[in-house]
Design a protein around this motif. Sequence first.
Motif, PDB file in Angstrom:
ATOM      1  N   SER A 273       0.849  -1.202   0.000  1.00  0.00           N
ATOM      2  CA  SER A 273       0.000   0.000   0.000  1.00  0.00           C
ATOM      3  C   SER A 273       0.876   1.240   0.000  1.00  0.00           C
ATOM      4  O   SER A 273       1.980   1.243   0.547  1.00  0.00           O
ATOM      5  N   LEU A 274       0.365   2.305  -0.631  1.00  0.00           N
ATOM      6  CA  LEU A 274       1.120   3.542  -0.768  1.00  0.00           C
ATOM      7  C   LEU A 274       0.840   4.459   0.413  1.00  0.00           C
ATOM      8  O   LEU A 274      -0.303   4.605   0.845  1.00  0.00           O
ATOM      9  N   THR A 275       1.893   5.071   0.935  1.00  0.00           N
ATOM     10  CA  THR A 275       1.740   6.090   1.964  1.00  0.00           C
ATOM     11  C   THR A 275       2.502   7.329   1.529  1.00  0.00           C
ATOM     12  O   THR A 275       3.538   7.220   0.864  1.00  0.00           O
ATOM     13  N   VAL A 276       1.987   8.495   1.885  1.00  0.00           N
ATOM     14  CA  VAL A 276       2.613   9.760   1.500  1.00  0.00           C
ATOM     15  C   VAL A 276       3.069  10.481   2.768  1.00  0.00           C
ATOM     16  O   VAL A 276       2.282  10.683   3.697  1.00  0.00           O
ATOM     17  N   VAL A 277       4.344  10.857   2.807  1.00  0.00           N
ATOM     18  CA  VAL A 277       4.939  11.514   3.963  1.00  0.00           C
ATOM     19  C   VAL A 277       5.200  12.976   3.617  1.00  0.00           C
ATOM     20  O   VAL A 277       5.671  13.293   2.518  1.00  0.00           O
ATOM     21  N   ASN A 278       4.890  13.856   4.535  1.00  0.00           N
ATOM     22  CA  ASN A 278       5.109  15.297   4.352  1.00  0.00           C
ATOM     23  C   ASN A 278       4.392  15.856   3.125  1.00  0.00           C
ATOM     24  O   ASN A 278       4.813  16.857   2.545  1.00  0.00           O
ATOM     25  N   GLY A 279       3.343  15.184   2.715  1.00  0.00           N
ATOM     26  CA  GLY A 279       2.527  15.672   1.609  1.00  0.00           C
ATOM     27  C   GLY A 279       3.074  15.403   0.227  1.00  0.00           C
ATOM     28  O   GLY A 279       2.361  15.571  -0.762  1.00  0.00           O
ATOM     29  N   THR A 280       4.352  14.982   0.115  1.00  0.00           N
ATOM     30  CA  THR A 280       4.947  14.794  -1.213  1.00  0.00           C
ATOM     31  C   THR A 280       5.709  13.482  -1.371  1.00  0.00           C
ATOM     32  O   THR A 280       5.769  12.941  -2.473  1.00  0.00           O
ATOM     33  N   ASP A 281       6.328  12.997  -0.324  1.00  0.00           N
ATOM     34  CA  ASP A 281       7.223  11.844  -0.442  1.00  0.00           C
ATOM     35  C   ASP A 281       6.437  10.540  -0.400  1.00  0.00           C
ATOM     36  O   ASP A 281       5.801  10.209   0.603  1.00  0.00           O
ATOM     37  N   ARG A 282       6.514   9.808  -1.488  1.00  0.00           N
ATOM     38  CA  ARG A 282       5.784   8.550  -1.608  1.00  0.00           C
ATOM     39  C   ARG A 282       6.636   7.365  -1.144  1.00  0.00           C
ATOM     40  O   ARG A 282       7.789   7.217  -1.566  1.00  0.00           O
ATOM     41  N   TYR A 283       6.062   6.535  -0.302  1.00  0.00           N
ATOM     42  CA  TYR A 283       6.707   5.291   0.136  1.00  0.00           C
ATOM     43  C   TYR A 283       5.718   4.150  -0.047  1.00  0.00           C
ATOM     44  O   TYR A 283       4.513   4.324   0.150  1.00  0.00           O
ATOM     45  N   MET A 284       6.251   2.994  -0.429  1.00  0.00           N
ATOM     46  CA  MET A 284       5.409   1.810  -0.555  1.00  0.00           C
ATOM     47  C   MET A 284       5.628   0.943   0.679  1.00  0.00           C
ATOM     48  O   MET A 284       6.757   0.600   1.022  1.00  0.00           O
TER      49      MET A 284
END
Length: 500
Positions: A273-284
């Motif tokens: 699942s995709l998560t977004v950190v600080n509004g811009t940084d994408r992590y899976m």
Amino acid sequence: MKKRCLAIALCFLLLPALTGCVSDLLVEKESTGDTLPDVRPGPSAPVGDSQSDRRVSAVLYLPDAELTRLTAQDRTVSVEAGDSLEKAVVDALLAEINASDFRPGQSVSLAPVSNAVEVTRDLVTVNLGTSARALGSEALFALRMAITNTLTTLTDINYVNILINGRDPGLDVRMLLPTGVLSRYPSTDISAQLTQVSVQRSATDGELQKTVALYFPSEDGEMLLGEVRDVTFSSRDLALYAQVLLEELQIGPLQSGMRAIVPPQDYFERSPSLTVVNGTDRYMEIYLREETDDYLLLNGGTRAQLLGSICYTLTSFIPELEGIVAYIGGETVTSLTLADGSTWSSPTGRLTRETFASFAADMCTVYFPLADGTGLRAVQRPIAQNQRTQPRALLRELMDPPSDPSFSPALPQSVSDADILGLQITSDTALVNLSDAFAAACAGMTAQQERDMIYAIVNTLTELGGVARVRLYVDGVQSQLAGHLFIGGEFLRHTGLIRP
């Protein structure tokens, strides 16, 4: 005896024209004390390691100011000591583009990372700096075309992957359409190629076929090597991309020299699942069961190898993916022991491409003698990116013989890295200064064993770009090793000894 020595010396001078080998002479041992005449002086023996810059011819593909077409330009490129040809060519291309009317005031450079230009087999990954994001979509596309067509003119390079600061920038504004691995553009018409991309952009969903780079551990588990593969995705969804790529990793490599490390699907608690950190940084986010550690133990793998394989693969393809966060048995992975022995730790568990830079590798070619004495055979070995252009690293590989009984050791088993007193690349010649202990370890060798040892060194070092010949020294002078082969000159590559 003096006439015989004179005849041998004359043969030595004529030998390049006759055989392509400057120093392939067997010396007859006599009890008279007569010796071969002195050879004309050459370079001094090196103490320590050094390489000189070299200049090579290359073809650079430059976009015009209107972004309509690429033009091939012949150039002489300087390869700085220790750099790869691929990096030198990219540096030269970017320098010419920045000096042109391509995009005035918007200089493009390589990212300040460990492996800005990474080579694995026939794939080059170019990691551009953040400044490339200032380019418009058309200019960035033209830059991709220029880099791809330039690199694929080089021998053995067929594919190019272009990232910006460790991420695939994608092909659309929604950052859902991956760039994928690129191959040579048959047409230099930038406008025509852009039209094809526009068709992909306009199709907001549906099946998507892309060429991807999958990364697997080397057979010894110490490195990561890339393999290019065509993959079909049923829709345009970042989490789906991750799931399909994991399934491809589970299938395992199709090329030799690598092995599978990602466990079967039942070791995963759920889909990525995709998560977004600080509004811009994408992590899976990757969710693995507790039994994953048992799987790795039974298969001779580590968490770092597993997560490096996943992280490198996903960040090479999924648009704007910064990295991954892994959970094993419900707990976040916050520390790993990396390939170079260092420890990575982070309370957030955010793993990026740079985290695993020390795992990134290419294949090198080294030569080992065949046990039956019939010649040499090439052996492919993984080698770290920062070592792939280093001659000492290749000689270290020769100190580690294959376990296959059909091979013999290339070098005396008692020698070590410390017995290479110096190694210098100057012009097209590798100068290798060996210790007295190295020469002593050669005592008792047969003529065939000494021949195979010397040409294992020579043929291995001439695999390096720009190296055509090798000079050997013993403690600073061109003395003898086992005493059968005259080493007072230069050795050229001996292809006649290479067996399939």
